[in-house]
Motif scaffolding. Structure first.
Motif, PDB file in Angstrom:
ATOM      1  N   VAL A 256       0.836  -1.198   0.000  1.00  0.00           N
ATOM      2  CA  VAL A 256       0.000   0.000   0.000  1.00  0.00           C
ATOM      3  C   VAL A 256       0.873   1.250   0.000  1.00  0.00           C
ATOM      4  CG1 VAL A 256      -1.786   1.285   1.225  1.00  0.00           C
ATOM      5  CG2 VAL A 256      -1.849  -1.214   1.203  1.00  0.00           C
ATOM      6  N   ARG A 257       1.941   1.223   0.822  1.00  0.00           N
ATOM      7  CA  ARG A 257       2.857   2.360   0.875  1.00  0.00           C
ATOM      8  C   ARG A 257       3.533   2.581  -0.478  1.00  0.00           C
ATOM      9  NH1 ARG A 257       3.359   6.819   3.363  1.00  0.00           N
ATOM     10  NH2 ARG A 257       2.716   5.703   5.266  1.00  0.00           N
ATOM     11  N   ALA A 258       3.920   1.491  -1.144  1.00  0.00           N
ATOM     12  CA  ALA A 258       4.562   1.609  -2.459  1.00  0.00           C
ATOM     13  C   ALA A 258       3.590   2.200  -3.480  1.00  0.00           C
ATOM     14  CB  ALA A 258       5.053   0.239  -2.925  1.00  0.00           C
ATOM     15  N   ALA A 259       2.318   1.813  -3.397  1.00  0.00           N
ATOM     16  CA  ALA A 259       1.312   2.359  -4.310  1.00  0.00           C
ATOM     17  C   ALA A 259       1.119   3.851  -4.067  1.00  0.00           C
ATOM     18  CB  ALA A 259      -0.010   1.616  -4.144  1.00  0.00           C
ATOM     19  N   ALA A 260       1.172   4.259  -2.793  1.00  0.00           N
ATOM     20  CA  ALA A 260       1.048   5.683  -2.472  1.00  0.00           C
ATOM     21  C   ALA A 260       2.229   6.467  -3.038  1.00  0.00           C
ATOM     22  CB  ALA A 260       0.957   5.872  -0.960  1.00  0.00           C
ATOM     23  N   GLU A 261       3.425   5.894  -2.949  1.00  0.00           N
ATOM     24  CA  GLU A 261       4.607   6.555  -3.505  1.00  0.00           C
ATOM     25  C   GLU A 261       4.495   6.662  -5.028  1.00  0.00           C
ATOM     26  OE1 GLU A 261       6.962   8.062  -1.882  1.00  0.00           O
ATOM     27  OE2 GLU A 261       6.063   7.507   0.050  1.00  0.00           O
ATOM     28  N   ALA A 262       3.886   5.634  -5.648  1.00  0.00           N
ATOM     29  CA  ALA A 262       3.707   5.664  -7.100  1.00  0.00           C
ATOM     30  C   ALA A 262       2.771   6.800  -7.509  1.00  0.00           C
ATOM     31  CB  ALA A 262       3.161   4.323  -7.588  1.00  0.00           C
ATOM     32  N   VAL A 263       1.755   7.062  -6.674  1.00  0.00           N
ATOM     33  CA  VAL A 263       0.848   8.177  -6.950  1.00  0.00           C
ATOM     34  C   VAL A 263       1.602   9.500  -6.866  1.00  0.00           C
ATOM     35  CG1 VAL A 263      -1.187   9.434  -6.149  1.00  0.00           C
ATOM     36  CG2 VAL A 263      -1.204   6.936  -6.179  1.00  0.00           C
ATOM     37  N   LYS A 264       2.455   9.639  -5.847  1.00  0.00           N
ATOM     38  CA  LYS A 264       3.230  10.872  -5.700  1.00  0.00           C
ATOM     39  C   LYS A 264       4.136  11.097  -6.911  1.00  0.00           C
ATOM     40  CE  LYS A 264       3.357  10.337  -0.644  1.00  0.00           C
ATOM     41  NZ  LYS A 264       4.243  10.128   0.531  1.00  0.00           N
ATOM     42  N   THR A 265       4.782  10.019  -7.351  1.00  0.00           N
ATOM     43  CA  THR A 265       5.664  10.125  -8.519  1.00  0.00           C
ATOM     44  C   THR A 265       4.869  10.507  -9.763  1.00  0.00           C
ATOM     45  OG1 THR A 265       7.167   8.465  -7.597  1.00  0.00           O
ATOM     46  CG2 THR A 265       7.300   8.875  -9.971  1.00  0.00           C
ATOM     47  N   ALA A 266       3.695   9.884  -9.932  1.00  0.00           N
ATOM     48  CA  ALA A 266       2.859  10.182 -11.094  1.00  0.00           C
ATOM     49  C   ALA A 266       2.359  11.621 -11.054  1.00  0.00           C
ATOM     50  CB  ALA A 266       1.684   9.204 -11.154  1.00  0.00           C
ATOM     51  N   LEU A 267       2.079  12.126  -9.854  1.00  0.00           N
ATOM     52  CA  LEU A 267       1.663  13.523  -9.716  1.00  0.00           C
ATOM     53  C   LEU A 267       2.766  14.470 -10.178  1.00  0.00           C
ATOM     54  CD1 LEU A 267      -0.227  13.544  -6.288  1.00  0.00           C
ATOM     55  CD2 LEU A 267      -1.149  14.347  -8.470  1.00  0.00           C
ATOM     56  N   ASP A 268       3.998  14.178  -9.752  1.00  0.00           N
ATOM     57  CA  ASP A 268       5.127  15.019 -10.156  1.00  0.00           C
ATOM     58  C   ASP A 268       5.315  14.992 -11.673  1.00  0.00           C
ATOM     59  OD1 ASP A 268       5.664  15.772  -7.560  1.00  0.00           O
ATOM     60  OD2 ASP A 268       7.124  14.166  -7.217  1.00  0.00           O
ATOM     61  N   ARG A 269       5.194  13.803 -12.272  1.00  0.00           N
ATOM     62  CA  ARG A 269       5.369  13.684 -13.717  1.00  0.00           C
ATOM     63  C   ARG A 269       4.250  14.410 -14.468  1.00  0.00           C
ATOM     64  NH1 ARG A 269       6.953   7.219 -14.063  1.00  0.00           N
ATOM     65  NH2 ARG A 269       9.095   7.437 -13.272  1.00  0.00           N
ATOM     66  N   HIS A 270       3.047  14.323 -13.935  1.00  0.00           N
ATOM     67  CA  HIS A 270       1.929  14.997 -14.588  1.00  0.00           C
ATOM     68  C   HIS A 270       2.109  16.511 -14.539  1.00  0.00           C
ATOM     69  CE1 HIS A 270      -2.241  16.655 -14.795  1.00  0.00           C
ATOM     70  NE2 HIS A 270      -2.323  15.790 -15.789  1.00  0.00           N
TER      71      HIS A 270
END
Length: 251
Positions: free
Chosen positions: A12-26
């Motif tokens: 779950v924590r890794a998925a949350a980090e993936a969202v943060k990374t995707a936000l930065d890329r967007h």
């Protein structure tokens, strides 16, 4: 869900980090975009949507919690990639109806059948299937849409898509499979009509509920009277020679 099938806290924590990374890329893609339909922004949007959806699912499976994010459905059209100056186009229309009053539908079909010597097999108006064939063969789709209540139909959702093409299709080229090769990236524009778009106004109409209930009874009586009058017209709608007259269509 069993404990063995649940995602781990680390997942779950890794998925949350993936969202943060995707936000930065967007955000980075938006800041560098070259136009309103930059494909890099579109790709970053899809990556963010996928990451948010994955996180939402894992969060729910592990902690029975959800996020406030709403991911747009798959019907969202991608950026247009067709020709800038199309030399041909296709207009695709879908209109849904419910057969609300079969007797009214068949009564209208009998009028057409009585007035048209070339109408398909006698008695076709005696079934809903046959009546639909008669009416849609006699009237243009736009006329049926504007007069649907007269034909005992109730409107559902409808949509119209305009798609661009590089050149016109050859006669008969797509008749065997007319709707299967629609490229969403060549849709110039689309127009949708649905009751879901009116739901936001429903709450404001609650105070009128009692009045509407009273009117419903009157509407039902009016419909029965209209149908009786329509049936009577089948016997009286004759010309001077005693031959049935054609139902006038306001084309």
């Amino acid at each position: 869900m069993s404990d063995a099938a649940q995602p781990t806290a680390a997942e779950v924590r890794a998925a949350a980090e993936a969202v943060k990374t995707a936000l930065d890329r967007h955000l980075a893609a938006v800041e560098r975009r070259s136009g309103e339909e930059d494909p890099a922004v579109y790709d970053a949007f899809n990556e963010l949507a996928a990451a948010a959806e994955a996180y939402d699912e894992l969060l729910y499976d592990r902690y029975d919690e959800v996020t406030p994010f709403e991911i747009p459905g798959e019907d969202t059209l991608p950026p247009y990639t067709g020709p800038e100056e199309p030399s041909a186009l296709s207009v695709l229309i879908r209109r849904d109806y419910a057969v609300a009053e079969p007797q009214r539908l068949m009564a209208q079909a009998r009028r057409v059948e009585a007035a048209d010597e070339d109408a398909p097999g006698a008695g076709a108006s005696g079934t809903v299937h046959g009546a639909l064939g008669l009416l849609f063969g006699e009237f243009e789709p736009d006329e049926i849409a504007s007069r649907h209540k007269e034909f005992g139909l109730e409107e559902g959702d409808s949509t119209l898509w305009v798609t661009a093409a590089d050149e016109s299709a050859e006669p008969g080229e797509w008749l065997e499979d007319p709707f299967e090769q629609v490229d969403p990236e060549r849709v110039v524009c689309r127009f949708d009509v649905s009751a879901v778009f009116d739901e936001e106004f429903d709450d404001g109409d609650d105070d009128d509920g009692d009045d509407e209930d009273a009117e419903d009874g009157d509407d039902a009586e009016d419909d029965e009277a209209d149908l009786a009058e329509l049936e009577e017209d089948l016997d009286t709608d004759l010309d001077e020679d005693g031959a049935p007259t054609r139902l006038e269509a306001d084309r």
